[in-house]
Write an enzyme that holds these catalytic residues in place. Structure first.
Site, PDB file in Angstrom:
ATOM      1  N   LYS A 280       0.929  -1.233   0.092  1.00  0.00           N
ATOM      2  CA  LYS A 280       0.064   0.188  -0.039  1.00  0.00           C
ATOM      3  C   LYS A 280       1.038   1.297  -0.187  1.00  0.00           C
ATOM      4  CE  LYS A 280      -1.900   2.663   2.989  1.00  0.00           C
ATOM      5  NZ  LYS A 280      -1.798   3.786   2.027  1.00  0.00           N
TER       6      LYS A 280
ATOM      7  N   GLU B 272      10.357  15.817  15.301  1.00  0.00           N
ATOM      8  CA  GLU B 272      10.669  15.655  13.937  1.00  0.00           C
ATOM      9  C   GLU B 272      10.124  16.475  13.057  1.00  0.00           C
ATOM     10  OE1 GLU B 272      11.271  11.980  11.008  1.00  0.00           O
ATOM     11  OE2 GLU B 272       9.565  11.929  12.405  1.00  0.00           O
TER      12      GLU B 272
ATOM     13  N   GLU C 142      10.379   0.939  10.373  1.00  0.00           N
ATOM     14  CA  GLU C 142      11.140   1.763  10.303  1.00  0.00           C
ATOM     15  C   GLU C 142      10.550   3.125  10.482  1.00  0.00           C
ATOM     16  OE1 GLU C 142      13.152   5.047   9.322  1.00  0.00           O
ATOM     17  OE2 GLU C 142      13.045   4.327   7.407  1.00  0.00           O
TER      18      GLU C 142
ATOM     19  N   CYS D 180      13.501  10.728   7.015  1.00  0.00           N
ATOM     20  CA  CYS D 180      13.505  10.355   8.504  1.00  0.00           C
ATOM     21  C   CYS D 180      15.021  10.542   9.124  1.00  0.00           C
ATOM     22  CB  CYS D 180      12.981   9.205   8.876  1.00  0.00           C
ATOM     23  SG  CYS D 180      13.752   7.616   7.952  1.00  0.00           S
TER      24      CYS D 180
END
Length: 486
Positions: free
Chosen positions: A180, A390, A255, A289
């Protein structure tokens, strides 16, 4: 813009080696984040489509697991060859749905082809064991077998590459995949599935379903058929996946997020550090990331480093990904864009200094998309959002330090542990810093892409498990112990 083909892509689900409509019959628009224009539509899948894809993948697994490894490897190499031959087509599609500059999109395709080949090579090196136990009339065989059907969920920022982390490991060891893609970037993934069929993969080995992210993703994870879930995305989403997957004890590779620190010691070489950090912090408009998010610089170098980084960042060109010479494209959507705006606002309110950037770009060239310039925030403090959360955007925070131990403490004072970076001319000190970092990957004196042959993943809330190399392959295998007696 460059004169490239921009025809609209109108695609269905890809199940069982061909295009099929969704059970709902509904469709979702895919927008160019640079202009807001529709570049394609995809089928809006639902739980019924998940059932259909899983059934097809399970049936394909029964046969695919028995295909000799060398033949599975041959097919994967063929897919890599086809992808290279069509790198221009796939790169253009990536730029249209993601906004990334065309050169960077093409580089992603080339890296995917390399990764597929490297995984294929590693698959041929897998071995079982026969422990030397000297038990009379008995032997123990330790076998490795494919885990089964895999639910692979990839994010928007590197849609083909991060899917290949999973797909490239699963297929050569005998697993089948239901993938997906992210809502923002489904087109390139659907076309990739079509390419794998052309390469010779049997129907049902690689399937793609599209639809509303959380709803469809949760249906995939909760479904009883997949034996493993492989996901790249936010920590919050990863936690939810782990919760749902626990009900059926699925294997997991997650992850997740990162808030990655860099430390520049007093003896750091700025001729190396500034270009490396500039390149890494602002690549893909900061939308990945393990980018440098926060920087701790020894007080002796602080003023010079801030000045140099600001100059380097200010020279980067922001624009439409199909324009020549562009370094940064737009943010993929308003939600991602808003985080950068908020982190800059918070830093300003706390007394930090905006060295360059800091405001949304306006004008005819930018008003159609979410364009944010490379932004350097100096004199940040450890409680600011830019140093703790983040950002996932082209914004970095910088603060000085006096004592290296204090810098290491601040670097590790986070729930994340994906990557960390350091610059020092003293290699012994560099090794000590690497050992002190609480991170899955550490770069000393340079920053580049992670190796296809080395494990990639994070400590703490940055994830579970590892991808790439033999480490990635092994996560798609189960161990079976056979006790053989005469």
């Amino acid at each position: 813009m460059t004169g490239v083909e921009t025809r609209t892509q109108d695609l269905g689900l890809y199940i069982g080696g061909g295009w099929v409509p969704s059970a709902s019959g509904e469709r979702t628009k895919v927008l160019n984040p640079a202009t807001g224009e529709v570049v394609g539509t995809v089928a809006r899948g639902n739980a019924e489509d998940v059932d259909r894809a899983m059934e097809v993948a399970a049936a394909a697994f029964a046969a695919w697991r028995r295909v000799p490894t060398r033949e599975r490897v041959r097919l994967q190499r063929r897919a890599a060859e086809l992808l290279r031959a069509r790198a221009g087509e796939f790169a253009q599609l990536l730029t249209l749905e993601l906004g990334r500059p065309l050169a960077g999109a093409r580089l992603e395709i080339e890296r995917v082809a390399n990764l597929l080949e490297d995984y294929a090579e590693e698959a041929l090196r897998l071995r079982g064991e026969v422990p030397f136990i000297n038990e009379g009339g008995e032997r123990i065989l330790v076998l490795q077998e494919p885990v089964g059907v895999v639910a692979a969920i990839a994010p928007f920022n590197y849609p083909i590459n991060l899917l290949a982390f999973k797909l490239g490991a699963a297929l050569p060891v005998g697993c089948t995949v239901v993938a997906k893609p992210a809502d923002d970037t489904p087109l390139s993934t659907l076309r990739l599935a079509e390419l794998f069929t052309e390469a010779g993969f049997p129907p049902g080995v690689f399937n793609v379903i599209t639809g509303p992210g959380r709803v469809l993703g949760e249906a995939m994870v909760a479904h009883p058929t997949p034996r493993k879930v492989a996901f790249t995305g936010s920590t919050g989403a990863g936690q939810r996946i782990a919760e749902v997957a626990s009900h059926t004890n699925k294997r997991l590779t997650l992850e997740l997020g990162g808030q990655c620190p860099a430390i520049l010691c007093a003896d750091a070489d700025l001729e190396r550090a500034v270009p490396a950090i500039t390149r890494h912090a602002f690549a893909n408009s900061g939308q990945f990331c393990y980018r440098v998010n926060r920087i701790y610089v020894h007080e002796d170098l602080y003023a010079e480093f801030v000045e140099r980084l600001g100059e380097a960042a200010g020279q980067l060109k922001v624009g439409h990904g199909l324009d020549a010479g562009v370094d940064l494209g737009p943010m993929v959507n308003e939600k991602i864009f808003r985080t950068s705006v908020e982190h800059v606002r918070d830093a300003r309110a706390g007394g930090a200094r905006i060295v360059t950037g800091g405001e949304r770009l306006r004008g005819a060239a930018y008003d159609g998309g979410f364009f944010f310039p490379p932004t350097v925030i100096a004199d940040a403090t450890s409680d600011m959002k830019i140093m703790t959360e983040e950002t996932f955007g082209p914004v970095v925070g910088v603060m000085p330090f006096t004592d290296l131990e204090d810098a290491l403490r601040l670097a590790n004072d986070t729930v994340y542990g994906l990557a960390a970076f350091a610059f020092t001319r003293d290699l012994a000190q560099g090794l000590r810093i690497a050992e002190a970092f609480e991170a899955g990957s550490v770069w000393i004196n340079n920053i580049h892409r992670s190796s296809n042959l080395a494990p990639f993943g994070g400590y703490k809330q940055s994830g579970v498990g590892r991808e790439k190399g033999r480490y990635g392959l092994e996560s798609y295998l189960e161990y079976k112990t056979v006790y053989l007696s005469e």
